[in-house]
Write an enzyme that holds these catalytic residues in place. Structure first.
Site, short mmCIF file in Angstrom:
data_model
loop_
_atom_site.label_atom_id
_atom_site.label_comp_id
_atom_site.label_asym_id
_atom_site.label_seq_id
_atom_site.Cartn_x
_atom_site.Cartn_y
_atom_site.Cartn_z
N ARG A 168 -7.93 -7.27 -3.45
CA ARG A 168 -8.51 -6.87 -2.15
C ARG A 168 -7.77 -7.49 -0.97
NH1 ARG A 168 -13.69 -4.86 -2.32
NH2 ARG A 168 -14.00 -5.55 -0.19
N LYS B 236 5.92 -0.16 -5.35
CA LYS B 236 5.02 0.01 -4.20
C LYS B 236 5.75 -0.26 -2.89
CE LYS B 236 1.35 0.93 -1.97
NZ LYS B 236 0.99 2.37 -1.85
N LYS C 241 3.56 13.92 -3.45
CA LYS C 241 2.53 13.38 -4.34
C LYS C 241 2.69 13.94 -5.75
CE LYS C 241 0.79 10.30 -2.36
NZ LYS C 241 1.93 10.19 -1.57
N GLU D 289 4.04 16.37 2.10
CA GLU D 289 3.32 15.25 1.50
C GLU D 289 2.69 15.67 0.18
OE1 GLU D 289 3.36 12.22 1.83
OE2 GLU D 289 1.59 11.53 0.76
N GLU E 258 5.85 12.48 -7.48
CA GLU E 258 5.83 11.06 -7.89
C GLU E 258 4.75 10.77 -8.91
OE1 GLU E 258 5.06 8.17 -4.83
OE2 GLU E 258 3.85 9.55 -3.68
N HIS F 267 13.86 33.00 4.17
CA HIS F 267 15.30 32.74 4.40
C HIS F 267 15.94 32.11 3.17
CE1 HIS F 267 14.82 33.83 8.59
NE2 HIS F 267 13.72 33.09 8.60
N ASN G 244 -15.12 -10.90 5.90
CA ASN G 244 -14.35 -9.69 5.62
C ASN G 244 -14.79 -8.66 6.66
OD1 ASN G 244 -12.93 -7.56 4.53
ND2 ASN G 244 -14.54 -7.04 3.05
N GLY G 245 -13.84 -8.04 7.35
CA GLY G 245 -14.20 -7.02 8.33
C GLY G 245 -13.48 -7.27 9.64
N CYS H 131 -10.87 -7.99 2.38
CA CYS H 131 -10.62 -9.35 1.87
C CYS H 131 -11.53 -9.56 0.66
CB CYS H 131 -10.96 -10.38 2.93
SG CYS H 131 -10.06 -10.15 4.46
N TRP I 175 -6.83 -10.29 3.65
CA TRP I 175 -5.97 -9.17 4.05
C TRP I 175 -5.99 -9.20 5.57
CZ3 TRP I 175 -2.67 -6.01 1.63
CH2 TRP I 175 -2.15 -4.93 2.35
C1 AGP Z 1 4.43 7.32 -1.13
O1 AGP Z 1 3.42 7.74 -2.03
C2 AGP Z 1 5.43 6.40 -1.79
N1 AGP Z 1 4.78 5.26 -2.32
C3 AGP Z 1 6.62 6.10 -0.86
O2 AGP Z 1 7.15 7.32 -0.41
C4 AGP Z 1 6.29 5.23 0.37
O3 AGP Z 1 5.53 5.98 1.28
C5 AGP Z 1 7.63 4.82 1.01
O4 AGP Z 1 8.35 4.04 0.09
C6 AGP Z 1 7.44 4.03 2.32
O5 AGP Z 1 6.77 2.82 2.05
P1 AGP Z 1 6.19 1.98 3.29
O6 AGP Z 1 5.17 2.85 3.95
O7 AGP Z 1 5.61 0.75 2.69
O8 AGP Z 1 7.34 1.69 4.22
#
Ligand code: AGP
Length: 605
Positions: free
Chosen positions: A27, A600, A484, A480, A487, A503, A101-102, A2, A75
């Site tokens: 935050r 996001k 990364k 993963e 993206e 394969h 905060n915490g 927060c 938050w």
């Molecule tokens: C991951 O780096 C991306 N930002 C994206 O794959 C994200 O994980 C996905 O859109 C799911 O989002 P969420 O966890 O908010 O549901």
């Protein structure tokens, strides 16, 4: 996480407090509030609203003159983002206000004790227990707010930054901290308290550090810092070298880098009060008896976390687990009933693909236990139970600390299911709980060794493709790592199960193809098999970048990570992958925090 701000001084307090909250809104931004000390002995002026800071600002007209006050952007951890749950919280007279905060671990028992004493609670938060405790302590210390704060800190368990004001003492603010940030801004005829320097850097670059369990007592012209015994401590002053925008990122060049380095804390916060099991405040809303199938749904990184969770739940709870791409799940019209446990994973709690898949399964009778990082968001609101990750707001689009917090949440859920189903042995449970407790420190160790990755990454910045190999829980880690890189660096990258390469995909290997190999834990059967997979691609010209908990002669570049339980290794192995993708984005001149074409939270299907 927060945002916390306090101001006392010659200016009208509203302006520096609001400005501080604007700078700290990254935050936490699900609610905000301000308390001002107006007239000695009168109730405080208090306004707080759910939603972004703008909601609060829109109702701030005819605010009375004040020269000391506190402000908070939330938050949410305990209690959804509502007006009532927003901070500041006040005592029953409305003369003492507190922001926090915490996480207060022992708030439930404190609340019961204080209710019995006659205190009236209005919110669902852990914080409100503290303001009533402080009110009683202040009376016991004849109105000495700092002495009362010292006593209260001794009674709290968990992590906290606290600020308090009382209308009997205009101009005085008392703060305290444990495992949560608080810094003093030293002004000329004015002083500041805040979660971080970005709140007051426009007014002063002089700051004082505060250590664990220290209490700070400020007025416009004085600053006294003590320990919990009341011993006065020397000031540790420093000059802030950042500019305002860098300060919002805590001095890091990007939010993503800041969030990578926050992982020891976000993992520790997600574990707080849970390594010995999930208590009824989390599990009361769901009956886990009689479950015959588990289905995990998610998108992107959240889906990858689910893949790791599958291994843990199947092994520790002895039940079949399917992991489904949320965007595909409901269109298959899968068989679901009330013996299905659905686990949606989502950082934002608003991803439409995940939400719609959850609604499909719920309508068919599934029991829903979600894993989410955003308190009060839609997915947890529509779940029977939710295990919140306490990673704090994740600003960078590329998910890092939320991912490792999701992994930890999956392990905790797997342990809980194993206990509910009477399957997991006490020895294994104790071993996993021990290893979970050690994770924050081990992530810290990994972060101390990533500096060389910057140069290594630049060697491959012009590669046309990068392959990631993993086996067992290393396979979702490879997925993963590839995600990364895609993206952030806009490069082709693909994750494979090590045994799958021969394969077909091995045809992709050319002279100089970079292959990132996530090695299973040393001396495991799969480590030998992965070593063979490495030889297969090396023989065809690949350059091996291996992530391993032991030496590996076949690696062209070896990134060592500490040892941990094999199922927990993704938490450590993913950190170098995050850093590599971060450095590759920089090397290729990309926007790290807001990569092209992405958002996001994907709230459309
Ligand atoms: C991951 O780096 C991306 N930002 C994206 O794959 C994200 O994980 C996905 O859109 C799911 O989002 P969420 O966890 O908010 O549901």
């Amino acid at each position: 996480m927060c945002g916390i701000v306090g101001y006392t001084g010659k200016e009208s307090a509203l302006s520096p407090v609001l400005e501080g909250l604007r700078r700290l809104e990254y935050r936490g931004y699900d609610s905000a509030g301000i308390a001002l000390v107006v007239k000695k002995g009168d109730p405080l002026w208090l306004e707080k609203r759910a939603g972004k800071l703008g909601n609060l600002e829109s109702i701030l007209d005819s605010v009375p003159e004040s020269h000391s006050g506190i402000g908070h952007t939330r938050w949410a951890t305990h209690g959804g983002p509502t007006d009532v749950n927003a901070h500041p919280h006040v005592d029953n007279e409305g003369k003492l206000a507190l922001i926090h905060n915490g996480i207060i671990e022992n708030y439930v028992e404190l609340k019961a004790m204080l209710t019995a004493r006659g205190h009236i609670f209005k919110s669902e938060t852990d914080t409100e227990s503290v303001v009533h405790l402080l009110s009683d302590a202040r009376k016991a210390h004849n109105g000495d707010l700092a002495a009362a704060m010292r006593e209260v800190c001794g009674e709290l368990r968990g992590s906290f930054t606290l600020l308090a004001v009382h209308s009997d003492e205009p101009g005085r603010i008392v703060g305290a901290r444990r495992n949560s940030p608080l810094v003093v801004g030293v002004g000329d005829g004015e002083n500041f308290l805040a979660s971080d320097v970005s709140a007051f850097i426009a007014h002063t670059k002089r700051a004082l550090e505060l250590g664990q369990d220290e209490v700070v007592d400020i007025t416009a012209d004085s600053i006294v810092i003590t320990d919990l015994a009341g011993t006065v401590l020397p000031h540790r002053e420093y000059e802030i070298s950042w500019d305002a925008s860098a300060a919002e990122r805590g001095g890091y060049a990007h939010f993503m880098l800041k969030e990578i380095y926050e992982q020891p804390k976000s993992i520790a916060d997600t574990l707080i009060g849970r390594t010995a099991g999930l208590d009824a405040s989390i599990t009361a809303g769901i009956d886990l008896q009689g479950i015959e199938k588990v289905v995990i749904i998610g998108c992107g990184t959240a889906y990858n976390a689910g893949l790791v969770g599958k291994y843990a739940i199947e092994k520790w709870a002895n039940i079949s687990v399917d992991v489904e791409l949320a965007s595909e799940y409901r269109y298959r019209e899968p068989s679901v009933d009330n013996k299905t446990l659905l686990i949606p994973i989502s950082q934002s709690g608003e991803t439409m693909d995940t939400l719609m898949a959850m609604r499909y399964a719920r309508e068919k009778g599934a029991r829903v236990f979600s894993v989410c990082n955003t308190n009060g968001s839609t997915i947890p609101r529509e779940s029977d139970a939710v295990l919140y990750t306490h990673a704090g707001p994740e600003i960078a689009v590329a998910s890092t600390k939320a991912f490792t917090a999701q992994l930890v949440a999956m392990y905790l859920l797997a342990l809980h299911l194993g206990k509910v189903r009477g399957f997991i042995s006490a020895d294994l449970e104790n071993e996993i709980e021990r290893e979970l407790t050690d994770l924050p420190g081990k992530v810290e160790q990994v972060l101390e060794t990533v500096e060389p990755l910057r140069a290594l990454t630049r060697q491959f910045k012009d590669a046309t493709s990068v392959l990631f190999l993993g086996r067992h829980v290393g396979f979702p880690t490879a997925l993963e790592g590839a995600l990364k890189l895609k993206e952030l660096a806009y490069m082709h990258a693909e994750g494979f199960a090590g045994g799958e390469l021969k394969h077909g995909p091995i045809a992709l290997i050319d002279q100089g193809t970079p292959v990132v190999a996530i090695m299973p834990t040393e001396n495991s059967l799969l480590a030998e098999k992965m070593a063979s997979n490495i030889q297969e691609v090396k023989a065809r010209g690949a350059i091996i970048i291996a992530i391993a908990d032991a030496p590996l002669a076949s690696a062209d570049h070896l990134i060592r990570i500490p040892k941990t339980h094999e199922f927990l290794q993704p938490v450590l192995a993913v950190v170098p992958l995050q850093v590599i993708s971060y450095e590759m984005a920089i090397a290729r001149g990309n926007d790290v925090d807001q990569p092209r074409n992405l958002a996001k939270s994907v709230t459309v299907e």
